[in-house]
Design a protein around this motif. Structure first.
Motif, PDB file in Angstrom:
ATOM      1  N   SER A  57     -15.427 -51.777 -43.095  1.00  0.00           N
ATOM      2  CA  SER A  57     -16.403 -51.947 -44.188  1.00  0.00           C
ATOM      3  C   SER A  57     -17.431 -50.813 -44.179  1.00  0.00           C
ATOM      4  CB  SER A  57     -17.077 -53.317 -44.112  1.00  0.00           C
ATOM      5  OG  SER A  57     -18.083 -53.325 -43.135  1.00  0.00           O
ATOM      6  N   THR A  61     -17.826 -48.244 -47.172  1.00  0.00           N
ATOM      7  CA  THR A  61     -19.157 -48.135 -47.777  1.00  0.00           C
ATOM      8  C   THR A  61     -19.583 -46.667 -47.802  1.00  0.00           C
ATOM      9  OG1 THR A  61     -19.676 -50.284 -46.845  1.00  0.00           O
ATOM     10  CG2 THR A  61     -21.536 -49.025 -47.690  1.00  0.00           C
ATOM     11  N   MET A 133     -14.497 -54.601 -49.135  1.00  0.00           N
ATOM     12  CA  MET A 133     -15.634 -55.255 -48.472  1.00  0.00           C
ATOM     13  C   MET A 133     -16.655 -54.177 -48.127  1.00  0.00           C
ATOM     14  SD  MET A 133     -15.115 -58.490 -48.232  1.00  0.00           S
ATOM     15  CE  MET A 133     -16.167 -59.012 -46.901  1.00  0.00           C
ATOM     16  N   TYR A 135     -20.491 -52.761 -46.900  1.00  0.00           N
ATOM     17  CA  TYR A 135     -21.539 -53.131 -45.937  1.00  0.00           C
ATOM     18  C   TYR A 135     -22.886 -53.199 -46.644  1.00  0.00           C
ATOM     19  CZ  TYR A 135     -24.499 -52.961 -41.797  1.00  0.00           C
ATOM     20  OH  TYR A 135     -25.438 -53.250 -40.840  1.00  0.00           O
TER      21      TYR A 135
END
Lengths: 265, 338
Positions: A57, A61, A133, A135
């Protein structure tokens, strides 16, 4: 007093909207980079919990954050200044009671606003489609620090670009310096991958430059990979770079304007 | 009281010199050679408020360089320039609000947007109050016939329309000093005439000081009582246009039409015979002898029509640059600019 700059900002928007295809092409270029980095990192991290101390993640990100910061920090119209100097179009500003630097801040801000809106929409769509997903920081203060780091990064990049454009006073070759400068800056800024995956000596070398404070530092603030002391130190370094570059811009432009030939006309 | 003061003004440029061909390009890549070019040399003149002065010279004479120093774009190498009491290269806002520079080949209009947007931007840049802006736009629209042009993107305008919009945009702040560099360049004769009419009207209405460069001698003859002539950066002449003609063209041309064929030998005794074509002749006569010659012609020859002409200003000025006497015949005249 500020009205002229507000109007210049608004006119820049109008002009950008006139050139829709150029804008869209720029977005496609940026989006292609994002998608390729997404698949690169998901492939590299397949079956692993982390890679070079980045969780999946976090690294995703970082990739999405790069996309955002390319729009917000690394986008710049002020590159046109070099050709303005070479062609003599700079004269139109020097004759009128308007700050050329101030004027270009408005042009860059207009460019950044448009790119930012587009980048945010692209990220939202991609995150939804790819179910990535991302962060999100746990501490509220991180958001504030990230905001300050972005502001510092934008100012540093603008000053660097304005400073490099002053090359136009000494050379009429505008394409070469820009291409070289942009590529080097993006690489050392961490706009392709996080620079802490590189050997330590190279990292140390990069840290002697202002570039890590453009992308790598703000994204590490967001990812909460830095202790508070390192964040404060990083923000302080941004201030130092802003002050140094602002001084350099002043000195170099003052010398350049004395050489300016106001060609054409 | 002077509006513009130029004292011993000098400007030198360092220019990169490239030998011809690929070999020259390669040598230039490793070792750049420069030479110094003298654009303006020890130039001095003053201009009073409200004067409309023609600033003329051949290409490369230093006219535009001088205008660029007067407007603060270039720093003088030596000498001093003051405009309305300011040193232009200081680029003080108070000075910039009082002058304008219009360059025929340069535009301050936003290319992709209607001229009206550039007008609004200049209104804010020069901090023109709403009412003064409205009045000025109205006045300029009438003088320059701008109706319907301001809402069209600048890139769609013709050269003449763009020049008119450019002029108007440069004057919205009601400048007291105008530097006009080739304001009629590339325009057709009708548009040239309109621009000239406008410049005269602006000069009279606003008591503005105007320094104008042009290669088009019609501009100079129609607009300027006084001319400053430079060549190779040096001042050649500063004075009234009429005096220039009498000083540099010592002869006038008398054209005569006759009722009946005449003895050309008798005619040649009166002056230099330029043409003698059946019932028509042209004589070049020294200025002081023109009246006497005309009365002799009328008294001794069967004159149907007689006219006395000054040599065209363009030819006089060309003779100054070439250091040759003013050529007498119209047949030798080249119709293009200097």
């Amino acid at each position: 007093m500020l009205k002229k700059y507000r109007l210049a900002y608004s006119l820049a928007w109008q002009r950008e909207l006139e050139y829709r295809s150029t804008f869209l092409m720029e977005r496609v270029r940026s989006l292609t980079l994002l998608v390729s980095f997404y698949f690169l990192w998901t492939t590299l991290l397949a079956g692993r919990a982390s890679f070079l101390q980045y969780s999946l993640s976090q690294i995703l990100t970082y990739a999405f954050g790069m996309h955002l910061l390319r729009a917000l920090v690394l986008s710049s119209r002020s590159w046109e200044v070099i050709s303005e100097i070479n062609s003599g179009r700079l004269s139109a500003y020097l004759l009128r009671p308007i700050s050329h630097l101030g004027y270009w801040i408005t042009q860059d801000l207009a460019d950044k606003t448009m790119n930012l809106i587009s980048a945010v929409l692209e990220i939202l769509v991609l995150v939804t489609v790819l179910r990535a997903m991302l962060y999100l920081p746990h501490r509220l203060v991180t958001y504030l620090a990230f905001g300050l780091a972005i502001l510092g990064a934008m100012t540093i990049y603008f000053l660097l670009s304005y400073l490099a454009s002053a090359a136009g006073f000494w050379t009429s070759e505008s394409g070469g310096p820009r291409f070289c400068f942009e590529l080097f800056l993006e690489f050392t800024a961490g706009a392709f991958f996080p620079i802490d995956i590189l050997p330590r000596t190279i990292q140390a070398l990069f840290y002697a430059l202002p570039s890590p404070y453009l992308v790598f530092f703000p994204l590490n603030v967001w990812l909460e990979r830095l202790p508070p002391q390192a964040i404060v130190q990083g923000l302080a370094m941004q201030v130092v770079w802003v002050a140094a570059l602002a001084w350099l811009v002043k000195v170099v432009w003052r010398r350049g304007l004395r050489l300016y030939g106001a060609e054409g006309g | 009281m002077t509006a513009i003061e130029v004292v011993h003004l000098t400007k030198r440029f360092r220019v990169h010199q490239k030998a011809p061909g690929l070999r020259g390009a390669i040598r230039g890549f490793f070792h750049r050679e420069y030479r110094e070019v003298q654009a303006v040399e020890d130039l001095s003149f003053t201009i009073a408020p409200g004067e409309l002065v023609g600033f003329i010279g051949p290409n490369g004479a230093g006219k535009t360089t001088t205008l660029k120093m007067l407007s603060g774009l270039l720093y003088p190498t030596a000498g001093r320039v003051t405009v309305l009491g300011y040193t232009p290269s200081d680029r003080q806002a108070a000075f910039q609000k009082q002058f304008t520079m219009v360059m025929g080949q340069r535009s301050q209009l936003w290319w992709d947007l209607p001229a009206w947007d550039s007008f609004l931007l200049n209104k804010e840049i020069y901090e023109v109050p709403d009412e003064a802006f409205r009045r000025m736009v109205q006045e300029l629209s009438e003088l320059l016939e701008l109706e319907g042009l301001l809402d069209i993107p600048v890139k769609k305008l013709s050269l003449g329309q763009r020049m008119k919009a450019e002029l108007a945009c440069s004057l919205l702040h009601h400048p007291q000093v105008l530097f006009l560099d080739e304001p009629t360049l590339g325009l057709d004769v009708v548009m040239q005439h309109k621009i000239r009419q406008f410049i005269t009207a602006y000069n009279r209405t606003h008591r503005a000081t105007i320094l104008l460069t042009s290669h088009n001698m019609d501009d100079v003859a129609e607009l300027c009582e006084r001319v400053i002539i430079i060549d190779h950066g040096h001042l050649l002449y500063d004075g009234r246009l009429t005096e220039l003609v009498s000083r540099y063209a010592p002869h006038k041309l008398i054209s005569v039409d006759f009722h009946a064929p005449i003895n050309t030998e008798a005619l040649a005794a009166l002056g230099r015979l330029v043409t003698a074509n059946g019932l028509r002749a042209q004589l070049e006569v020294p200025r002081a002898e023109v009246s006497a010659c005309a009365s002799t012609l009328l008294g001794r020859f069967p004159v149907a029509d007689l006219s006395i002409e000054e040599p065209p200003i363009e030819r006089v000025i060309r003779s100054i640059f070439t250091h040759q006497p003013v050529p007498p015949s119209h047949a030798q005249e080249i119709s293009s600019g200097l």
